[in-house]
Design a protein around this motif. Structure first.
Motif, PDB file in Angstrom:
ATOM      1  N   VAL A 164      77.170  39.648  49.534  1.00 42.90           N
ATOM      2  CA  VAL A 164      77.932  38.705  48.712  1.00 42.90           C
ATOM      3  C   VAL A 164      78.889  37.893  49.579  1.00 42.90           C
ATOM      4  CG1 VAL A 164      79.642  38.497  46.873  1.00 42.90           C
ATOM      5  CG2 VAL A 164      77.728  40.085  46.614  1.00 42.90           C
ATOM      6  N   SER A 165      79.629  38.580  50.422  1.00 42.25           N
ATOM      7  CA  SER A 165      80.610  37.904  51.272  1.00 42.25           C
ATOM      8  C   SER A 165      79.943  36.887  52.196  1.00 42.25           C
ATOM      9  CB  SER A 165      81.370  38.947  52.101  1.00 42.25           C
ATOM     10  OG  SER A 165      82.122  38.335  53.121  1.00 42.25           O
ATOM     11  N   SER A 166      78.855  37.280  52.838  1.00 40.95           N
ATOM     12  CA  SER A 166      78.213  36.404  53.824  1.00 40.95           C
ATOM     13  C   SER A 166      77.507  35.229  53.166  1.00 40.95           C
ATOM     14  CB  SER A 166      77.220  37.214  54.665  1.00 40.95           C
ATOM     15  OG  SER A 166      77.878  38.281  55.320  1.00 40.95           O
ATOM     16  N   GLY A 167      76.881  35.467  52.004  1.00 45.28           N
ATOM     17  CA  GLY A 167      76.242  34.357  51.298  1.00 45.28           C
ATOM     18  C   GLY A 167      77.245  33.301  50.875  1.00 45.28           C
ATOM     19  N   LEU A 168      78.365  33.734  50.339  1.00 41.27           N
ATOM     20  CA  LEU A 168      79.402  32.780  49.928  1.00 41.27           C
ATOM     21  C   LEU A 168      80.062  32.121  51.138  1.00 41.27           C
ATOM     22  CD1 LEU A 168      81.035  34.811  47.011  1.00 41.27           C
ATOM     23  CD2 LEU A 168      79.621  32.759  46.823  1.00 41.27           C
ATOM     24  N   PHE A 169      80.152  32.850  52.242  1.00 38.65           N
ATOM     25  CA  PHE A 169      80.711  32.268  53.465  1.00 38.65           C
ATOM     26  C   PHE A 169      79.826  31.124  53.971  1.00 38.65           C
ATOM     27  CE2 PHE A 169      81.502  32.639  58.199  1.00 38.65           C
ATOM     28  CZ  PHE A 169      82.786  32.126  58.156  1.00 38.65           C
ATOM     29  N   GLY A 170      78.520  31.300  53.864  1.00 41.71           N
ATOM     30  CA  GLY A 170      77.613  30.224  54.237  1.00 41.71           C
ATOM     31  C   GLY A 170      77.803  28.996  53.361  1.00 41.71           C
ATOM     32  N   LEU A 171      77.899  29.195  52.053  1.00 41.58           N
ATOM     33  CA  LEU A 171      78.080  28.071  51.127  1.00 41.58           C
ATOM     34  C   LEU A 171      79.434  27.384  51.334  1.00 41.58           C
ATOM     35  CD1 LEU A 171      76.627  29.658  47.859  1.00 41.58           C
ATOM     36  CD2 LEU A 171      75.554  27.951  49.353  1.00 41.58           C
ATOM     37  N   THR A 209      76.148  30.163  59.509  1.00 39.50           N
ATOM     38  CA  THR A 209      77.445  30.753  59.182  1.00 39.50           C
ATOM     39  C   THR A 209      77.288  31.992  58.292  1.00 39.50           C
ATOM     40  OG1 THR A 209      77.674  29.090  57.423  1.00 39.50           O
ATOM     41  CG2 THR A 209      78.829  28.676  59.491  1.00 39.50           C
ATOM     42  N   ALA A 210      76.246  32.024  57.463  1.00 41.61           N
ATOM     43  CA  ALA A 210      75.984  33.240  56.685  1.00 41.61           C
ATOM     44  C   ALA A 210      75.631  34.394  57.623  1.00 41.61           C
ATOM     45  CB  ALA A 210      74.856  32.997  55.687  1.00 41.61           C
ATOM     46  N   ALA A 211      74.817  34.105  58.646  1.00 40.02           N
ATOM     47  CA  ALA A 211      74.480  35.136  59.634  1.00 40.02           C
ATOM     48  C   ALA A 211      75.719  35.572  60.401  1.00 40.02           C
ATOM     49  CB  ALA A 211      73.418  34.607  60.595  1.00 40.02           C
ATOM     50  N   ALA A 212      76.582  34.603  60.745  1.00 39.05           N
ATOM     51  CA  ALA A 212      77.844  34.949  61.406  1.00 39.05           C
ATOM     52  C   ALA A 212      78.697  35.821  60.496  1.00 39.05           C
ATOM     53  CB  ALA A 212      78.598  33.675  61.785  1.00 39.05           C
ATOM     54  N   GLY A 213      78.647  35.538  59.185  1.00 39.09           N
ATOM     55  CA  GLY A 213      79.395  36.342  58.234  1.00 39.09           C
ATOM     56  C   GLY A 213      78.944  37.796  58.235  1.00 39.09           C
ATOM     57  N   VAL A 214      77.631  38.014  58.397  1.00 41.86           N
ATOM     58  CA  VAL A 214      77.126  39.388  58.481  1.00 41.86           C
ATOM     59  C   VAL A 214      77.733  40.098  59.687  1.00 41.86           C
ATOM     60  CG1 VAL A 214      75.063  40.809  58.830  1.00 41.86           C
ATOM     61  CG2 VAL A 214      74.969  38.832  57.296  1.00 41.86           C
ATOM     62  N   LEU A 215      77.778  39.400  60.820  1.00 41.77           N
ATOM     63  CA  LEU A 215      78.384  39.979  62.022  1.00 41.77           C
ATOM     64  C   LEU A 215      79.864  40.272  61.793  1.00 41.77           C
ATOM     65  CD1 LEU A 215      78.451  40.736  65.023  1.00 41.77           C
ATOM     66  CD2 LEU A 215      78.755  38.306  65.545  1.00 41.77           C
ATOM     67  N   PHE A 216      80.595  39.331  61.192  1.00 40.03           N
ATOM     68  CA  PHE A 216      82.017  39.543  60.931  1.00 40.03           C
ATOM     69  C   PHE A 216      82.238  40.747  60.006  1.00 40.03           C
ATOM     70  CE2 PHE A 216      82.857  34.730  61.593  1.00 40.03           C
ATOM     71  CZ  PHE A 216      82.937  34.930  62.966  1.00 40.03           C
ATOM     72  N   CYS A 217      81.375  40.876  58.983  1.00 40.53           N
ATOM     73  CA  CYS A 217      81.501  42.016  58.063  1.00 40.53           C
ATOM     74  C   CYS A 217      81.258  43.333  58.787  1.00 40.53           C
ATOM     75  CB  CYS A 217      80.510  41.873  56.904  1.00 40.53           C
ATOM     76  SG  CYS A 217      80.964  40.650  55.673  1.00 40.53           S
ATOM     77  N   GLU A 218      80.288  43.335  59.696  1.00 38.88           N
ATOM     78  CA  GLU A 218      79.999  44.560  60.435  1.00 38.88           C
ATOM     79  C   GLU A 218      81.170  44.928  61.348  1.00 38.88           C
ATOM     80  OE1 GLU A 218      77.787  47.930  61.656  1.00 38.88           O
ATOM     81  OE2 GLU A 218      77.843  46.645  59.878  1.00 38.88           O
TER      82      GLU A 218
END
Length: 248
Positions: A164-171, A209-218
């Motif tokens: 959820v976080s990464s998808g919205l971060f991409g948008l 940026t959604a992929a970057a969000g996944v990294l940030f979440c990890e």
């Protein structure tokens, strides 16, 4: 002589504050972010900084309204030292990668950006050390890896929170990337100058940026602190400004 209890008996018991459910809190958070995204796209400078700080405070208020704590946002005081160590290590790593990329002829062109042509050194420093940490990193990390991650994680775990976080971060990056195809020569070379090229550039930015969000979440999950993704996020953006300006 016995004390009168009439006044005490007549008082109403204090009610605990009514809390909002997790998904309603997520909906309120998204609504605040939509308004913030539109506002920050139009306002820059001081007003943009004020908006970022106000939005960050509002989002932490939504988390508290839903019964969340600073720990849910990755900001518990006990995690600061560990998070700071992660942040410093990541900043150093990004610095080494950017230095190598700037020195190698094969990758130097990736840093070219026509938006730097009109900037002087003072403006670049302002962006790197004020606008990026407050106007970008603070609000985005509190929103996506702090409040949203903390809210969704309570009911869907780390995987659901990351999705959820990464998808919205991409948008969130749709508006900032509208002119990406014309600003970055490296992107323009790939997608061209057409309307379709502009759409592809925006889509690429959202996915990246959604992929970057996944990294940030990890990083948030592994370190237990919001400071770790904050450090990486700042380094990527700020060093990008500094290296891009120096290579004009």
């Amino acid at each position: 002589m016995p004390h009168s209890t009439a006044g005490v008996a007549g008082r109403r018991p204090r009610r605990s504050p009514r809390r909002i459910g997790t998904w309603p809190a997520v909906a309120v958070t998204v609504a605040v972010l939509v308004a913030a995204n539109l506002t920050l796209h139009r306002w820059t400078g001081l007003w943009g900084l004020v908006t970022a700080v106000v939005v960050s405070g509002l989002l932490l208020g939504v988390l508290r309204w839903a019964g969340g704590t600073l720990a849910d946002a990755g900001l518990a005081p006990g995690t600061w030292a560990r998070g700071a160590r992660w942040a410093l290590a990541l900043i150093g790593l990004v610095g080494v990668v950017y230095l190598a990329g700037a020195l190698l002829p094969a990758t130097r062109g990736l840093f070219e950006d026509r938006r730097y042509a009109a900037m002087d050194g003072g403006e670049v420093l302002l962006r790197a050390f004020v606008l990026v940490p407050v106007g970008t990193v603070l609000v985005e990390e509190i929103a996506f890896r702090g409040v949203l991650y903390g809210l969704v994680g309570r009911v869907r775990g780390a995987i659901g929170a990351t999705a959820v976080s990464s998808g919205l971060f991409g948008l969130w990056h749709v508006l900032p990337s509208l002119h990406l195809a014309t600003a970055k020569p490296a992107v323009n070379t790939v997608v061209g100058d057409s309307g379709l090229g502009a759409v592809l550039a925006v889509l690429g930015a959202v996915l990246f940026t959604a992929a970057a969000g996944v990294l940030f979440c990890e990083l948030r999950r592994r370190s237990g602190s919001l400071l770790a993704p904050m450090g990486l996020h700042w380094a990527v953006n700020a060093f990008g400004y500094l290296v891009g300006y120096l290579l004009r």
